[in-house]
Design an enzyme around this catalytic site. Structure first.
Site, PDB file in Angstrom:
ATOM      1  CB  ALA A  28      -0.896  -0.002   1.233  1.00 29.15           C
ATOM      2  N   GLY A  87       0.224 -13.921   0.917  1.00 28.52           N
ATOM      3  CA  GLY A  87       0.886 -12.937   1.753  1.00 28.52           C
ATOM      4  C   GLY A  87       1.891 -13.605   2.667  1.00 28.52           C
ATOM      5  NE  ARG A  88      -1.230 -14.003   7.134  1.00 35.11           N
ATOM      6  CZ  ARG A  88      -2.379 -14.197   7.771  1.00 35.11           C
ATOM      7  NH1 ARG A  88      -2.429 -14.066   9.077  1.00 35.11           N
ATOM      8  NH2 ARG A  88      -3.476 -14.515   7.095  1.00 35.11           N
ATOM      9  CE1 TYR A 127      -5.743   1.365   6.465  1.00 32.83           C
ATOM     10  CE2 TYR A 127      -5.629  -0.470   4.943  1.00 32.83           C
ATOM     11  CZ  TYR A 127      -5.278   0.111   6.146  1.00 32.83           C
ATOM     12  OH  TYR A 127      -4.477  -0.563   7.030  1.00 32.83           O
TER      13      TYR A 127
HETATM   14  C1  FNR Z   1      -0.890  -7.161   4.826  1.00 31.92           C
HETATM   15  N1  FNR Z   1      -2.001  -6.993   4.014  1.00 31.92           N
HETATM   16  C2  FNR Z   1      -2.096  -5.881   3.203  1.00 31.92           C
HETATM   17  N2  FNR Z   1      -3.128  -5.761   2.322  1.00 31.92           N
HETATM   18  C3  FNR Z   1      -3.160  -4.755   1.447  1.00 31.92           C
HETATM   19  O1  FNR Z   1      -4.096  -4.670   0.648  1.00 31.92           O
HETATM   20  N3  FNR Z   1      -2.165  -3.824   1.421  1.00 31.92           N
HETATM   21  C4  FNR Z   1      -1.118  -3.858   2.280  1.00 31.92           C
HETATM   22  O2  FNR Z   1      -0.197  -3.042   2.196  1.00 31.92           O
HETATM   23  C5  FNR Z   1      -1.102  -4.889   3.249  1.00 31.92           C
HETATM   24  N4  FNR Z   1      -0.115  -4.959   4.190  1.00 31.92           N
HETATM   25  C6  FNR Z   1       0.062  -6.118   4.919  1.00 31.92           C
HETATM   26  C7  FNR Z   1       1.203  -6.289   5.696  1.00 31.92           C
HETATM   27  C8  FNR Z   1       1.440  -7.495   6.355  1.00 31.92           C
HETATM   28  C9  FNR Z   1       2.712  -7.676   7.148  1.00 31.92           C
HETATM   29  C10 FNR Z   1       0.500  -8.538   6.238  1.00 31.92           C
HETATM   30  C11 FNR Z   1       0.740  -9.874   6.917  1.00 31.92           C
HETATM   31  C12 FNR Z   1      -0.650  -8.348   5.522  1.00 31.92           C
HETATM   32  C13 FNR Z   1      -2.925  -8.111   3.791  1.00 31.92           C
HETATM   33  C14 FNR Z   1      -2.325  -9.097   2.790  1.00 31.92           C
HETATM   34  O3  FNR Z   1      -2.186  -8.529   1.499  1.00 31.92           O
HETATM   35  C15 FNR Z   1      -3.208 -10.355   2.657  1.00 31.92           C
HETATM   36  O4  FNR Z   1      -4.454  -9.989   2.113  1.00 31.92           O
HETATM   37  C16 FNR Z   1      -3.427 -11.043   3.995  1.00 31.92           C
HETATM   38  O5  FNR Z   1      -2.206 -11.181   4.690  1.00 31.92           O
HETATM   39  C17 FNR Z   1      -4.084 -12.423   3.830  1.00 31.92           C
HETATM   40  O6  FNR Z   1      -3.289 -13.254   3.028  1.00 31.92           O
HETATM   41  P1  FNR Z   1      -2.304 -14.382   3.687  1.00 31.92           P
HETATM   42  O7  FNR Z   1      -1.266 -13.666   4.465  1.00 31.92           O
HETATM   43  O8  FNR Z   1      -3.174 -15.250   4.554  1.00 31.92           O
HETATM   44  O9  FNR Z   1      -1.753 -15.103   2.491  1.00 31.92           O
END
Ligand code: FNR
Length: 351
Positions: free
Chosen positions: A57, A323-324, A182
Site C-alpha cells: 500500500a 501474503g504470509r 481505508y
Molecule cells: C498485509 N495486508 C495488506 N493488504 C493490502 O491490501 N495492502 C497492504 O499493504 C497490506 N499490508 C500487509 C502487511 C502485512 C505484514 C500482512 C501480513 C498483511 C494483507 C495481505 O495482502 C493479505 O491480504 C493477507 O495477509 C491475507 O493473506 P495471507 O497472508 O493469509 O496469504
C-alpha cells in the site's frame, strides 16, 4: 500441466503464472521513499517465482499513509526511488505492480512493531487524517477531518497522478486499494459513510468515490496497462457491506476500466467476527467471478500448492495471491510449480 503455472493475459501485459505476492506494508520507508529493504524483499519474491509482485500500500498523498513509515508515490523523488526496484523485479521475469492507497481515517497510526499503539501525534511525526466524516475509527485513533468537495476532487486527482508516476517508475500494473477500511472502502461501506451529500447515502452514492478513482486511474495509465482493484467483499457484520453489494461494485469497476477484482474482506468494523480458516475468502472471489463476470483474485490463508491449483482449476479465481506464506518462503511459487508438474524455471544462478 499445472493451471497455476499458466500465463494470464491482462491487457498488454502477460503474467507468467497465476501466483502473486499480495501487497504487504513493510513500514520501512522514510518520507515515503522505498529503499534497500524493499528491493531485497520484493526482489526475493520475484526471484522466488511469483508472476506478479505487488508492492505494498503506497500512499498517493502524504496524509494517506497508514503510518509515518509507509511508502509513497506523491513526488518525482519517489519515482526515482522505486525505479531500481521495478527494474530488478522485471529482470527476473515477474511483473511489478504497485498498490495505490489512501488510508483515510486509518492514517497516522503507529506501525505494528512500534512500542506505541493508536494514532501518532503531531509531535511524533503524525498528522490529522481525513475521512468521510469526523468520527475516529476507534477511540485510540486520531479524529479525521471530513473531506469536502475540493478534498474529494484532490484525492481522485492524486490517485491519477500517482498512477502516472507508477508507470514512470517502471510498474507494469497498478492495484487500487479499495479495501480494509481505508478511504475508498470507508466511502462505500454503510458502516463508515454517513454523509448526506452526493458522496453518501444510497449504494450508488457510496460507491461513487471508488468508481471515480477507477475511471481516473484508467484514463491516467492508458488502455494497455492492467488495473486491479482490491475490495473488501464483505464487512462480515449485519448492516455492513456484503458480497451482493460487491457483485454490483465489481461490475461497475470493470466498466470503469478495472481488469481484475482482488477479493479481500473486513477492516471497516472494528469488532467483526471473521471466520478465519484455510482459503476463507475464496468463496467471495468465486461468487464475484460468477455473478459479475469479471476476473478475480483470491487471497487469505492460501498456503498449499494443491489448494492454490484447485482454486484456479475450479474457476473460483483467476489469480492466487499469497501474503504470509510468501514471507515465510519466497521460493514457494517455484516449489509449488515444481511439485505440480510445471516447468521448474529456477534462475540460472540457482540451477
Ligand atoms: C498485509 N495486508 C495488506 N493488504 C493490502 O491490501 N495492502 C497492504 O499493504 C497490506 N499490508 C500487509 C502487511 C502485512 C505484514 C500482512 C501480513 C498483511 C494483507 C495481505 O495482502 C493479505 O491480504 C493477507 O495477509 C491475507 O493473506 P495471507 O497472508 O493469509 O496469504
Amino acid at each position: 500441466m499445472t493451471v497455476l503455472g499458466k500465463p494470464l493475459e491482462l491487457r498488454g501485459v502477460t503474467l507468467p503464472n497465476r501466483i502473486a505476492l499480495a501487497p504487504m506494508c513493510q513500514y520501512s520507508a522514510r518520507d515515503g521513499l522505498p529503499g534497500d529493504w524493499h528491493l531485497a524483499h520484493l526482489g526475493a519474491r520475484a526471484v522466488g517465482g511469483a508472476g506478479l509482485v505487488i508492492a505494498e500500500a503506497t500512499a498517493v498523498l502524504p496524509e494517506g499513509r497508514i503510518s509515518p513509515r509507509d511508502t509513497g508515490i506523491w513526488s518525482g523523488a519517489h519515482v526515482d526511488a522505486w525505479r531500481p526496484i521495478t527494474a530488478f523485479i522485471a529482470a527476473q521475469g515477474a511483473v511489478p505492480a504497485l498498490q495505490l492507497a489512501h488510508a483515510g481515517f486509518k492514517a497516522s497510526t503507529y506501525w505494528p512493531f512500534a512500542q506505541e499503539r493508536g494514532g501518532v501525534p503531531d509531535g511524533d511525526g503524525g498528522w490529522q487524517p481525513v475521512g468521510p466524516g469526523a468520527e475516529p475509527f476507534i477511540p485510540s485513533y486520531r479524529a479525521p477531518r471530513a473531506l469536502d468537495e475540493a478534498g474529494i476532487t484532490a484525492v481522485i486527482d492524486a490517485f491519477a497522478q500517482a498512477a502516472v508516476r507508477a508507470v514512470d517508475a517502471g510498474f507494469q500494473a497498478v492495484e487500487i486499494h479499495a479495501a480494509h477500511g481505508y478511504l475508498l472502502h470507508e466511502f462505500y461501506s454503510p458502516l463508515t459513510n454517513h454523509r448526506t451529500d452526493g458522496w453518501g447515502g444510497d449504494r450508488p452514492a457510496r460507491m461513487r468515490l471508488a468508481l471515480a478513482v477507477a475511471r481516473a486511474v484508467r484514463a491516467a495509465v492508458g488502455p494497455d496497462l492492467p488495473v486491479l482493484a482490491r475490495v473488501s467483499a464483505t464487512d462480515w457484520t449485519d448492516g455492513g457491506w456484503d458480497v451482493a453489494d460487491t457483485v454490483v461494485l465489481a461490475r461497475e469497476l470493470a466498466a470503469a476500466g478495472v481488469d481484475l477484482i482482488d477479493c479481500s474482506s473486513g477492516g471497516a468494523a472494528p469488532h467483526a467476527d471473521i471466520p478465519l480458516g484455510p482459503g476463507y475468502q475464496v468463496p467471495l472471489a468465486q461468487r464475484v467471478r460468477a455473478e459479475a463476470g469479471v476476473l478475480t483474485g483470491a487471497v487469505g490463508l492460501i498456503t498449499e500448492p494443491e489448494q492454490a491449483e484447485r482454486i484456479v482449476e475450479d474457476g473460483q479465481a483467476d489469480l492466487v495471491l499469497l501474503g504470509r506464506e510468501l514471507l515465510r518462503d519466497p521460493y514457494w511459487p517455484r516449489r509449488a510449480l515444481d511439485r505440480l508438474g510445471g516447468l521448474p524455471h529456477w534462475p540460472d544462478q540457482y540451477q
